[in-house]
Design a protein around this motif. Sequence first.
Motif, short mmCIF file in Angstrom:
data_model
loop_
_atom_site.label_atom_id
_atom_site.label_comp_id
_atom_site.label_asym_id
_atom_site.label_seq_id
_atom_site.Cartn_x
_atom_site.Cartn_y
_atom_site.Cartn_z
N SER A 306 1.45 67.42 104.29
CA SER A 306 2.75 66.57 104.84
C SER A 306 3.92 66.70 104.04
O SER A 306 4.05 67.10 102.79
CB SER A 306 2.08 64.96 105.21
N ASN A 307 5.01 66.19 104.71
CA ASN A 307 6.24 66.36 103.75
C ASN A 307 6.79 67.73 103.51
O ASN A 307 7.54 68.06 102.38
CB ASN A 307 6.25 65.47 102.62
N LEU A 308 6.25 68.62 104.27
CA LEU A 308 7.05 70.07 104.24
C LEU A 308 8.42 70.03 104.56
O LEU A 308 8.95 69.45 105.67
CB LEU A 308 6.00 70.94 105.09
N ASN A 309 9.06 71.20 104.23
CA ASN A 309 10.52 71.56 104.75
C ASN A 309 10.23 72.31 106.00
O ASN A 309 10.03 73.51 105.90
CB ASN A 309 11.05 72.27 103.69
N PRO A 310 10.43 71.86 106.96
CA PRO A 310 10.28 72.68 108.46
C PRO A 310 11.24 73.92 108.54
O PRO A 310 10.59 74.79 109.46
CB PRO A 310 10.41 71.63 109.68
N GLU A 311 12.37 74.00 107.76
CA GLU A 311 13.16 75.08 107.99
C GLU A 311 12.41 76.31 107.09
O GLU A 311 12.91 77.28 107.51
CB GLU A 311 14.55 74.87 107.51
N ALA A 312 11.71 76.05 106.23
CA ALA A 312 11.32 77.14 105.19
C ALA A 312 9.90 77.45 105.37
O ALA A 312 9.53 78.45 105.23
CB ALA A 312 11.47 76.55 103.68
N ILE A 313 9.13 76.18 105.72
CA ILE A 313 7.59 76.53 105.75
C ILE A 313 6.95 77.67 107.01
O ILE A 313 7.56 77.38 108.20
CB ILE A 313 6.76 75.28 105.35
N THR A 314 6.01 78.42 106.83
CA THR A 314 5.47 79.27 107.46
C THR A 314 3.95 79.15 107.44
O THR A 314 3.51 78.80 106.41
CB THR A 314 6.04 80.52 107.71
N PRO A 315 3.24 79.22 108.64
CA PRO A 315 1.67 79.37 108.56
C PRO A 315 1.43 80.35 107.42
O PRO A 315 0.48 80.17 106.45
CB PRO A 315 1.02 79.86 109.94
N HIS A 316 2.05 81.64 107.19
CA HIS A 316 1.60 82.64 106.24
C HIS A 316 1.96 81.86 104.79
O HIS A 316 1.25 82.36 103.79
CB HIS A 316 2.58 83.88 106.52
N GLY A 317 3.08 81.42 104.77
CA GLY A 317 3.42 80.77 103.19
C GLY A 317 2.42 79.77 102.74
O GLY A 317 1.84 79.81 101.69
N LEU A 318 1.78 78.97 103.87
CA LEU A 318 0.78 77.91 103.49
C LEU A 318 -0.64 78.73 103.10
O LEU A 318 -1.16 78.37 102.24
CB LEU A 318 0.60 76.92 104.39
N PHE A 319 -0.57 79.86 103.97
CA PHE A 319 -1.92 80.68 103.85
C PHE A 319 -1.77 81.42 102.20
O PHE A 319 -2.83 81.11 101.42
CB PHE A 319 -2.13 81.69 104.65
N ILE A 320 -0.72 81.84 101.88
CA ILE A 320 -0.45 82.46 100.44
C ILE A 320 -0.65 81.15 99.26
O ILE A 320 -1.49 81.47 98.55
CB ILE A 320 0.60 83.29 100.26
N LEU A 321 0.02 80.20 99.46
CA LEU A 321 0.01 79.30 98.40
C LEU A 321 -1.40 78.56 98.33
O LEU A 321 -2.00 78.45 97.25
CB LEU A 321 0.86 78.05 98.90
#
Length: 495
Positions: A306-321
């Motif tokens: 939670s508290n992600l930046n909705p303008e910047a975050i993507t499913p792919h970004g979370l997958f990689i991190l």
Amino acid sequence: GNDKKKFKGDKSSCSPSRVLHLRQIPSDVTEAEVISLGVPFGKVTNLLMLKGKSQAFLEMASEEAAVTMVNYYTPATPHLRSQPVYIQYSNHRELKTDNLPNQARAQAALQAVNAMQSGSLAVTSALAAEGGPLPGQGSVLRIIVENLFYPVTLEVLYQIFSKFGAVLKIITFTRNNQFQALLQYADPMHAYYAKMALDGQSVYTACCTLRIEFSKLTSLKVKYNNDKSRDFTRLDLPSGDGQPPLEPSIAAAFGTQNVIFPTYAGAAGFAPAMGFAPGAVTSAVSGQMTIPGVTDVPGNSVLLVSNLNPEAITPHGLFILFGVYGDVHRVKIMFKKKENALVQMADAMQAQLAISHLNGQRLYGRVLHATLSKHQTVQLPREGQDYQGLTKDYSNSPLHRFKKPGSKNFQNIFPPSATLHLSNIPSSVTVDDLKNLFASTGSTVKAFRFFQKDCKMALIQLGSVEEALHALIELHNHDLGENHHLRVSFSKSTI
């Protein structure tokens, strides 16, 4: 740094040996604390401390014990004095320390620990010689926790008691205003050994003292798997009325910290407190003791981020991190509240690891929160329903870092840092190419160096940990040409 220098050419040996090489030992650690790392796996027969080099060699009684120990600690780095310690097989087949100076303390510590072990083992072998445990000494223990200052969860009990053998079932309850538990081992010997070692010990310093006795029950009947009771041999049990399906686990109980296993304090035996600290962070909790017939470690593998930046975050970004700390199977960004996402890891161990390393990190200008979700799985939408591409299934992704059992990646899991480790660099790519690549993602490049022997690998130091998180998301698997895709991970070193 020190960890790069191996002792007398003791290169990373792949062939098992009963002698183990330990690196990055804190300078103030005692011999007994180092020995305590090996005790749960079998008898420790010798020890050589190289304090000037922050290294040690530990000799186990058998190669089998050493293999079990390495397999256990590879995905779950052990910690001494809150510092990670790295373990690998040594090229030495045995330790010869007879003619070395300063060995008296090591030998005294070995004798003390072995006396404690053989003391309890002598009794258990006597029990066995009499045709079984004494009356009333079965495989079920009754545990009362006195002076309950911090919560002691079912998970904490599992972590402590599984060091002594396979824990099959746990039931927790409150009676006479006291927190109590019944715990069943696979083997009465293990119950006996746990009682000998843990009765009277405190889980946290000066509180949560364990009082242990043998239960009259010969077996426990567990109806529900939840945060009050668990049958580790029956993962199919329901969670019961109104109970969350499986616990909100340790992470929720104390925030983000995990559990440190018991350590020895000096040659006298167990420490008065088991080294548990409600603020300590270690990945020891993610260690997995194998239990016959159980394929899962207790807990949930789905994270609520939670508290992600909705303008910047993507499913792919979370997958990689999150893929730095385990294999991510599915990601779902919430349709109505895009600051929140669900991330499903391959198992509960990896979920705990991701929480301990990523909770509280700054990402795209916000402080990320990661905790266990109440969901057991991330549901995929029906075909044609996910217009915005907010749910992704990565279960067959070629980018998983931990698919291969025993992969070296298990040994290279580090907290986020401003310095990144780069690998799989083709020979045609120069320092400037890489600096420019990272600058193009908005990073400030503070320092860069190729590894001396191998220009396929490099370290790059960026302006902040947050910059490094952004760059890793952006550039891991970046195509550098010549069929080379850049591999990016956090480094424990600085330049």
